[in-house]
Scaffold this motif. Structure first.
Motif, PDB file in Angstrom:
ATOM      1  N   TRP A 125       6.783  10.670 -36.001  1.00  0.00           N
ATOM      2  CA  TRP A 125       6.060   9.442 -36.352  1.00  0.00           C
ATOM      3  C   TRP A 125       5.181   9.670 -37.577  1.00  0.00           C
ATOM      4  CZ3 TRP A 125       9.492   7.474 -33.901  1.00  0.00           C
ATOM      5  CH2 TRP A 125       9.777   7.708 -32.563  1.00  0.00           C
ATOM      6  N   ILE A 126       4.623  10.870 -37.699  1.00  0.00           N
ATOM      7  CA  ILE A 126       3.866  11.205 -38.917  1.00  0.00           C
ATOM      8  C   ILE A 126       4.785  11.113 -40.130  1.00  0.00           C
ATOM      9  CG2 ILE A 126       2.708  13.066 -40.165  1.00  0.00           C
ATOM     10  CD1 ILE A 126       1.652  14.070 -37.478  1.00  0.00           C
ATOM     11  N   GLY A 127       6.008  11.635 -39.982  1.00  0.00           N
ATOM     12  CA  GLY A 127       6.965  11.584 -41.082  1.00  0.00           C
ATOM     13  C   GLY A 127       7.303  10.160 -41.482  1.00  0.00           C
ATOM     14  N   CYS A 128       7.475   9.281 -40.487  1.00  0.00           N
ATOM     15  CA  CYS A 128       7.768   7.865 -40.790  1.00  0.00           C
ATOM     16  C   CYS A 128       6.613   7.215 -41.536  1.00  0.00           C
ATOM     17  CB  CYS A 128       8.050   7.105 -39.495  1.00  0.00           C
ATOM     18  SG  CYS A 128       9.631   7.475 -38.721  1.00  0.00           S
ATOM     19  N   ALA A 129       5.393   7.451 -41.056  1.00  0.00           N
ATOM     20  CA  ALA A 129       4.220   6.847 -41.694  1.00  0.00           C
ATOM     21  C   ALA A 129       4.032   7.369 -43.110  1.00  0.00           C
ATOM     22  CB  ALA A 129       2.975   7.113 -40.855  1.00  0.00           C
ATOM     23  N   VAL A 130       4.168   8.677 -43.288  1.00  0.00           N
ATOM     24  CA  VAL A 130       4.007   9.272 -44.621  1.00  0.00           C
ATOM     25  C   VAL A 130       5.091   8.757 -45.561  1.00  0.00           C
ATOM     26  CG1 VAL A 130       4.132  11.423 -45.925  1.00  0.00           C
ATOM     27  CG2 VAL A 130       2.809  11.321 -43.808  1.00  0.00           C
ATOM     28  N   THR A 131       6.317   8.624 -45.058  1.00  0.00           N
ATOM     29  CA  THR A 131       7.399   8.072 -45.882  1.00  0.00           C
ATOM     30  C   THR A 131       7.062   6.666 -46.351  1.00  0.00           C
ATOM     31  OG1 THR A 131       9.076   9.380 -44.728  1.00  0.00           O
ATOM     32  CG2 THR A 131       9.835   7.420 -45.906  1.00  0.00           C
ATOM     33  N   VAL A 268      10.953  -1.853 -46.846  1.00  0.00           N
ATOM     34  CA  VAL A 268      11.343  -0.601 -46.189  1.00  0.00           C
ATOM     35  C   VAL A 268      10.096   0.199 -45.804  1.00  0.00           C
ATOM     36  CG1 VAL A 268      12.475   1.640 -46.516  1.00  0.00           C
ATOM     37  CG2 VAL A 268      13.608  -0.456 -47.282  1.00  0.00           C
ATOM     38  N   ALA A 269       9.102   0.218 -46.690  1.00  0.00           N
ATOM     39  CA  ALA A 269       7.859   0.933 -46.404  1.00  0.00           C
ATOM     40  C   ALA A 269       7.154   0.330 -45.189  1.00  0.00           C
ATOM     41  CB  ALA A 269       6.941   0.884 -47.620  1.00  0.00           C
ATOM     42  N   ILE A 270       7.081  -0.997 -45.131  1.00  0.00           N
ATOM     43  CA  ILE A 270       6.479  -1.664 -43.971  1.00  0.00           C
ATOM     44  C   ILE A 270       7.242  -1.313 -42.702  1.00  0.00           C
ATOM     45  CG2 ILE A 270       6.155  -3.929 -42.875  1.00  0.00           C
ATOM     46  CD1 ILE A 270       5.369  -5.049 -45.561  1.00  0.00           C
ATOM     47  N   ALA A 271       8.579  -1.334 -42.798  1.00  0.00           N
ATOM     48  CA  ALA A 271       9.414  -1.014 -41.633  1.00  0.00           C
ATOM     49  C   ALA A 271       9.155   0.416 -41.161  1.00  0.00           C
ATOM     50  CB  ALA A 271      10.885  -1.200 -41.980  1.00  0.00           C
ATOM     51  N   ALA A 272       8.999   1.360 -42.093  1.00  0.00           N
ATOM     52  CA  ALA A 272       8.763   2.757 -41.723  1.00  0.00           C
ATOM     53  C   ALA A 272       7.440   2.912 -40.981  1.00  0.00           C
ATOM     54  CB  ALA A 272       8.772   3.636 -42.977  1.00  0.00           C
ATOM     55  N   ILE A 273       6.408   2.221 -41.450  1.00  0.00           N
ATOM     56  CA  ILE A 273       5.104   2.310 -40.795  1.00  0.00           C
ATOM     57  C   ILE A 273       5.139   1.623 -39.435  1.00  0.00           C
ATOM     58  CG2 ILE A 273       2.688   1.578 -40.952  1.00  0.00           C
ATOM     59  CD1 ILE A 273       2.935   2.023 -44.005  1.00  0.00           C
ATOM     60  N   ILE A 274       5.866   0.506 -39.320  1.00  0.00           N
ATOM     61  CA  ILE A 274       6.018  -0.165 -38.025  1.00  0.00           C
ATOM     62  C   ILE A 274       6.747   0.739 -37.039  1.00  0.00           C
ATOM     63  CG2 ILE A 274       7.223  -2.053 -36.844  1.00  0.00           C
ATOM     64  CD1 ILE A 274       6.566  -3.828 -39.226  1.00  0.00           C
ATOM     65  N   VAL A 275       7.824   1.399 -37.494  1.00  0.00           N
ATOM     66  CA  VAL A 275       8.561   2.335 -36.631  1.00  0.00           C
ATOM     67  C   VAL A 275       7.642   3.462 -36.157  1.00  0.00           C
ATOM     68  CG1 VAL A 275      10.368   4.104 -36.622  1.00  0.00           C
ATOM     69  CG2 VAL A 275      10.848   1.837 -37.548  1.00  0.00           C
ATOM     70  N   ALA A 276       6.809   3.975 -37.062  1.00  0.00           N
ATOM     71  CA  ALA A 276       5.875   5.034 -36.689  1.00  0.00           C
ATOM     72  C   ALA A 276       4.898   4.553 -35.620  1.00  0.00           C
ATOM     73  CB  ALA A 276       5.110   5.515 -37.922  1.00  0.00           C
ATOM     74  N   SER A 277       4.375   3.346 -35.789  1.00  0.00           N
ATOM     75  CA  SER A 277       3.412   2.803 -34.830  1.00  0.00           C
ATOM     76  C   SER A 277       4.063   2.528 -33.480  1.00  0.00           C
ATOM     77  CB  SER A 277       2.802   1.515 -35.394  1.00  0.00           C
ATOM     78  OG  SER A 277       1.814   1.004 -34.529  1.00  0.00           O
ATOM     79  N   ILE A 278       5.261   1.909 -33.506  1.00  0.00           N
ATOM     80  CA  ILE A 278       5.973   1.632 -32.252  1.00  0.00           C
ATOM     81  C   ILE A 278       6.347   2.940 -31.555  1.00  0.00           C
ATOM     82  CG2 ILE A 278       8.115   0.740 -31.267  1.00  0.00           C
ATOM     83  CD1 ILE A 278       8.029  -1.500 -33.317  1.00  0.00           C
ATOM     84  N   GLY A 279       6.865   3.895 -32.318  1.00  0.00           N
ATOM     85  CA  GLY A 279       7.273   5.159 -31.733  1.00  0.00           C
ATOM     86  C   GLY A 279       6.121   5.911 -31.109  1.00  0.00           C
ATOM     87  N   CYS A 280       4.984   5.942 -31.814  1.00  0.00           N
ATOM     88  CA  CYS A 280       3.812   6.640 -31.298  1.00  0.00           C
ATOM     89  C   CYS A 280       3.331   5.979 -30.006  1.00  0.00           C
ATOM     90  CB  CYS A 280       2.719   6.634 -32.353  1.00  0.00           C
ATOM     91  SG  CYS A 280       1.247   7.569 -31.893  1.00  0.00           S
ATOM     92  N   THR A 281       3.340   4.663 -29.987  1.00  0.00           N
ATOM     93  CA  THR A 281       2.894   3.934 -28.787  1.00  0.00           C
ATOM     94  C   THR A 281       3.874   4.117 -27.635  1.00  0.00           C
ATOM     95  OG1 THR A 281       1.848   2.253 -30.209  1.00  0.00           O
ATOM     96  CG2 THR A 281       2.223   1.665 -27.900  1.00  0.00           C
ATOM     97  N   ALA A 282       5.167   4.007 -27.925  1.00  0.00           N
ATOM     98  CA  ALA A 282       6.189   4.059 -26.866  1.00  0.00           C
ATOM     99  C   ALA A 282       6.283   5.436 -26.220  1.00  0.00           C
ATOM    100  CB  ALA A 282       7.544   3.669 -27.445  1.00  0.00           C
ATOM    101  N   THR A 283       5.977   6.491 -26.982  1.00  0.00           N
ATOM    102  CA  THR A 283       6.108   7.843 -26.438  1.00  0.00           C
ATOM    103  C   THR A 283       4.773   8.415 -25.970  1.00  0.00           C
ATOM    104  OG1 THR A 283       5.874   8.812 -28.658  1.00  0.00           O
ATOM    105  CG2 THR A 283       8.108   8.361 -27.879  1.00  0.00           C
ATOM    106  N   SER A 284       3.714   7.618 -26.063  1.00  0.00           N
ATOM    107  CA  SER A 284       2.411   8.108 -25.633  1.00  0.00           C
ATOM    108  C   SER A 284       2.341   8.153 -24.108  1.00  0.00           C
ATOM    109  CB  SER A 284       1.299   7.212 -26.169  1.00  0.00           C
ATOM    110  OG  SER A 284       1.383   5.917 -25.601  1.00  0.00           O
TER     111      SER A 284
END
Length: 288
Positions: A125-131, A268-284
């Motif tokens: 998720w860090i990688g997605c957000a940084v991307t 694409v940048a917005i999508a990457a940050i959304i994926v990072a946020s969803i992923g971090c929340t879903a796997t918490s």
């Protein structure tokens, strides 16, 4: 009515309430941006948080609840972070689109969530957000030509949001309505000097006061109320995943109300940050 039908109805109500909260916030922020030409981002922020504070004080009447010195200090820090975050976010909106500002700001709470976990999957998720952030930076041939100062303000707003979460947890021992109303009052005290310094007495013209009231209602009073409805009916994980869609809603609001056109790279940048946020929340790890 069967219990399962009642639970489904409550869940649907909660989802609609959260979607309505995000829509109201994005619409209110879009309207707020139209006031920048008259009183600047500083004056608009001051009006928004001041009217929101008045509304919340009237609703919660915080003087009814006891307040210890420890909780008062925590609420003061929470409110100062809230005021600073609002001011920095509105300053970023002067030069960058709404959806991108929200996406960049989202990296603040995302960092808090990741740093508090430190699991292997969080590096994904860090990688997605940084991307997403790298795609937004004005570097190289794929540069998005965003204002670096605007990006800086949005990143600073993300830091403010992270502090808001930390201080909000510290203020958690106080009554929720008391903490929210007094915190917003502190936020107004932080923002007002900047608003008055930039816009002066122009802030108090009847037309701008009315507009400021509308911004306060759309951007604060309605979203906070609807979020309360959603939080009581949705698991925290589901709430967080749905809230992660806010940058996309902000981008759509910016397109609809401000004619802010985004490039494919920015989407694409917005999508990457959304994926990072969803992923971090879903796997918490969550109890619910």
């Amino acid at each position: 009515m069967p219990l399962s039908r009642i639970k489904q109805s409550d869940s649907l109500l909660a989802v609609l309430a959260l979607i309505g909260s995000m829509a109201s916030l994005c619409i209110g922020t879009s309207f707020a941006k139209s006031l920048f030409a008259s009183i600047g981002a500083q004056g608009t922020t001051a009006l928004r948080v001041s009217f929101a504070a008045v509304i919340l004080i009237c609703v919660w009447r915080p003087w009814r609840f006891p307040l210890s010195g420890k909780n008062a200090r925590a609420i003061a820090l929470y409110g100062a972070a809230l005021g600073g975050t609002n001011l920095l976010f509105y300053m970023s909106l002067r030069t960058i689109p709404l959806g991108l500002a929200i996406a960049i700001e989202f990296t603040g709470p995302l960092a808090v969530a990741v740093l508090s976990s430190r699991r292997a999957i969080d590096f994904l998720w860090i990688g997605c957000a940084v991307t997403g952030l790298i795609l937004l930076l004005p570097l190289g041939e794929a540069a998005t030509h965003l204002d670096p100062v605007g990006i800086g303000f949005a990143l600073a707003a993300g830091v403010g949001w992270a502090l808001y979460i930390v201080f909000g947890q510290m203020a958690g021992n106080a009554h929720g309505g008391q903490a929210t109303s007094l915190g917003m009052t502190m936020a107004a005290l932080v923002a007002l000097p900047f608003g008055l310094g930039h816009a002066g007495l122009e802030m108090f013209s009847p037309a701008l006061l009315l507009s400021g009231l509308a911004v306060g209602i759309l951007s604060s009073a309605i979203p906070y109320s609807l979020e309360m409805v959603a939080l009581k009916r949705l698991p925290r994980r589901t709430f967080g995943i749905l809230l992660s869609l806010e940058p996309a809603m902000g981008a759509l609001a910016g397109l609809a109300f401000l004619n802010e056109q985004l490039t494919p790279i920015q989407w694409v940048a917005i999508a990457a940050i959304i994926v990072a946020s969803i992923g971090c929340t879903a796997t918490s790890k969550s109890k619910r």
